[in-house]
Design a protein around this motif. Structure first.
Motif, short mmCIF file in Angstrom:
data_model
loop_
_atom_site.label_atom_id
_atom_site.label_comp_id
_atom_site.label_asym_id
_atom_site.label_seq_id
_atom_site.Cartn_x
_atom_site.Cartn_y
_atom_site.Cartn_z
N MET A 25 0.75 -1.09 0.22
CA MET A 25 -0.03 0.20 0.01
C MET A 25 0.94 1.29 0.05
O MET A 25 0.36 2.53 -0.46
CB MET A 25 -0.85 -0.15 1.05
N LEU A 26 2.08 1.13 0.74
CA LEU A 26 2.87 2.28 0.60
C LEU A 26 4.12 2.31 0.03
O LEU A 26 4.90 3.22 0.17
CB LEU A 26 3.19 2.73 2.32
N ASN A 27 4.38 1.30 -0.57
CA ASN A 27 5.79 0.89 -1.39
C ASN A 27 6.92 1.36 -0.49
O ASN A 27 7.84 1.82 -0.88
CB ASN A 27 5.57 1.70 -2.64
N THR A 28 6.91 0.67 0.62
CA THR A 28 7.92 1.19 1.79
C THR A 28 8.23 -0.08 2.32
O THR A 28 7.44 -0.88 2.92
CB THR A 28 7.20 1.94 3.01
N GLU A 29 9.58 -0.51 2.56
CA GLU A 29 9.98 -1.61 3.31
C GLU A 29 10.34 -1.08 4.89
O GLU A 29 10.83 0.10 5.09
CB GLU A 29 11.35 -1.94 2.58
N ALA A 134 -3.55 -9.91 28.88
CA ALA A 134 -2.04 -10.28 28.50
C ALA A 134 -1.29 -9.06 28.56
O ALA A 134 -1.99 -7.97 28.09
CB ALA A 134 -2.15 -11.03 27.23
N VAL A 135 -0.30 -9.17 28.72
CA VAL A 135 0.71 -7.84 28.60
C VAL A 135 1.07 -7.80 27.15
O VAL A 135 1.40 -8.86 26.40
CB VAL A 135 2.13 -8.17 29.49
N PRO A 136 1.01 -6.60 26.54
CA PRO A 136 1.17 -6.55 24.97
C PRO A 136 2.36 -6.71 24.43
O PRO A 136 3.30 -6.30 25.27
CB PRO A 136 0.71 -5.06 24.82
N ILE A 137 2.78 -7.29 23.68
CA ILE A 137 3.99 -7.38 22.87
C ILE A 137 4.20 -6.08 21.96
O ILE A 137 3.26 -6.01 20.99
CB ILE A 137 4.33 -8.92 22.18
N GLY A 138 4.98 -5.59 22.02
CA GLY A 138 5.26 -4.40 21.11
C GLY A 138 6.36 -4.66 20.12
O GLY A 138 7.27 -5.52 20.25
N ILE A 139 6.07 -4.35 18.84
CA ILE A 139 6.96 -4.72 17.57
C ILE A 139 7.38 -3.15 17.14
O ILE A 139 6.54 -2.52 16.40
CB ILE A 139 6.36 -5.61 16.84
N PRO A 140 8.70 -2.61 17.26
CA PRO A 140 8.74 -1.38 16.79
C PRO A 140 9.37 -1.53 15.24
O PRO A 140 10.02 -2.56 15.13
CB PRO A 140 10.07 -0.98 17.75
N PHE A 141 9.02 -0.71 14.29
CA PHE A 141 9.47 -0.61 13.05
C PHE A 141 9.95 0.66 12.83
O PHE A 141 9.76 1.91 13.32
CB PHE A 141 8.25 -1.01 12.18
N GLU A 142 11.01 0.50 11.73
CA GLU A 142 11.62 2.04 11.36
C GLU A 142 11.38 1.70 9.57
O GLU A 142 11.41 0.61 9.07
CB GLU A 142 12.91 2.28 11.58
N SER A 143 11.01 3.12 9.06
CA SER A 143 11.02 2.97 7.40
C SER A 143 11.37 4.24 7.16
O SER A 143 11.82 5.36 7.77
CB SER A 143 9.60 2.91 7.43
N GLU A 144 11.45 4.61 5.75
CA GLU A 144 11.86 5.86 5.23
C GLU A 144 10.92 7.03 5.67
O GLU A 144 10.99 7.97 5.73
CB GLU A 144 11.76 5.79 3.66
N LEU A 145 9.69 6.53 6.00
CA LEU A 145 8.59 7.40 6.50
C LEU A 145 8.82 7.90 7.93
O LEU A 145 8.24 8.83 8.48
CB LEU A 145 7.18 6.84 6.48
N GLY A 146 9.62 7.01 8.63
CA GLY A 146 9.84 7.13 10.26
C GLY A 146 9.50 6.06 10.85
O GLY A 146 9.60 4.86 10.45
N ALA A 147 9.41 6.16 12.40
CA ALA A 147 9.27 5.09 13.20
C ALA A 147 8.03 4.91 13.58
O ALA A 147 7.19 5.95 13.79
CB ALA A 147 10.30 5.10 14.45
N PHE A 148 7.50 3.52 14.04
CA PHE A 148 6.18 3.27 14.59
C PHE A 148 6.41 2.09 15.39
O PHE A 148 7.24 1.26 15.18
CB PHE A 148 5.04 3.31 13.54
N SER A 149 5.43 1.63 16.03
CA SER A 149 5.26 0.64 16.87
C SER A 149 3.99 -0.27 16.46
O SER A 149 2.81 0.45 16.38
CB SER A 149 5.49 0.41 17.98
N VAL A 150 3.71 -1.57 16.60
CA VAL A 150 2.47 -2.38 16.61
C VAL A 150 2.46 -2.89 17.90
O VAL A 150 3.66 -3.69 18.26
CB VAL A 150 2.38 -3.22 15.49
N GLU A 151 1.46 -2.78 18.47
CA GLU A 151 1.44 -3.66 20.02
C GLU A 151 0.19 -4.60 19.94
O GLU A 151 -0.99 -4.25 19.60
CB GLU A 151 1.22 -2.72 20.96
N VAL A 152 0.48 -5.87 20.08
CA VAL A 152 -0.68 -6.96 20.06
C VAL A 152 -0.75 -7.71 21.33
O VAL A 152 0.18 -7.78 22.07
CB VAL A 152 -0.16 -7.97 19.02
N SER A 153 -1.82 -7.68 21.95
CA SER A 153 -2.24 -8.50 22.99
C SER A 153 -3.49 -9.39 22.73
O SER A 153 -4.77 -8.69 22.16
CB SER A 153 -3.18 -7.37 24.04
#
Length: 158
Positions: A25-29, A134-153
């Protein structure tokens, strides 16, 4: 309250779905950082896209980011750079959360999950509680657009 550990087979579909959404969708790795366990309810991001999950497992997925990242994502999706946190940016964050949750849902077919409509919370130091026990597991990501995280519980329903 007792907490259940999150199974790795519940986290990997969110990793895969996030990478697939950004690639298609964003052509971003994306470059993934080290997983973490979230402590407390206050978040460091300015914007969170949140989706509830229910079925043979229940929980929440959250995509957290700063406003610059949300604006950059919206620019990539719509081809027009928004001027601040406009309704289009909020909608784009919700749609991003929806696409990631939907992609993970298809990778977790055996759980027969339904996903809620996305909610988006904007504001510094907002709090989000994860009701699944459940304690959420966080998954940090970096890309050319910047950093963000996904947290899953996500935990299995007894």
């Amino acid at each position: 309250m007792s907490y259940q550990p999150i199974k790795v087979e519940f986290v990997n579909p969110f990793l895969d779905a996030t990478s697939a959404v950004f690639r298609t969708m964003l052509n971003t790795e994306l470059k993934r950082g080290a997983l973490y366990l979230r402590q407390g309810m206050t978040l460091s991001h300015e914007i969170s896209g949140i989706i509830g999950l229910s079925g043979k497992a229940k929980g929440t997925v959250l995509i957290g980011m700063n406003s610059d990242f949300a604006i950059a994502v919206t620019d990539k999706l719509l081809g027009e750079k928004p001027d601040g946190l406009t309704p289009e940016v909020i909608d784009a964050v919700g749609e991003l959360a929806n696409m990631v949750a939907g992609g993970a849902k298809t990778r977790l077919e055996e759980l027969n999950m339904s996903i809620s409509l996305p909610s988006v919370i904007a504001g510094k130091n907002h709090t989000v509680s994860f009701p699944s026990g459940a304690v959420p597991i966080g998954i940090p990501f970096e890309s050319e657009l910047g950093a963000f995280s996904v947290e899953v519980s996500l935990v299995e329903v007894a």
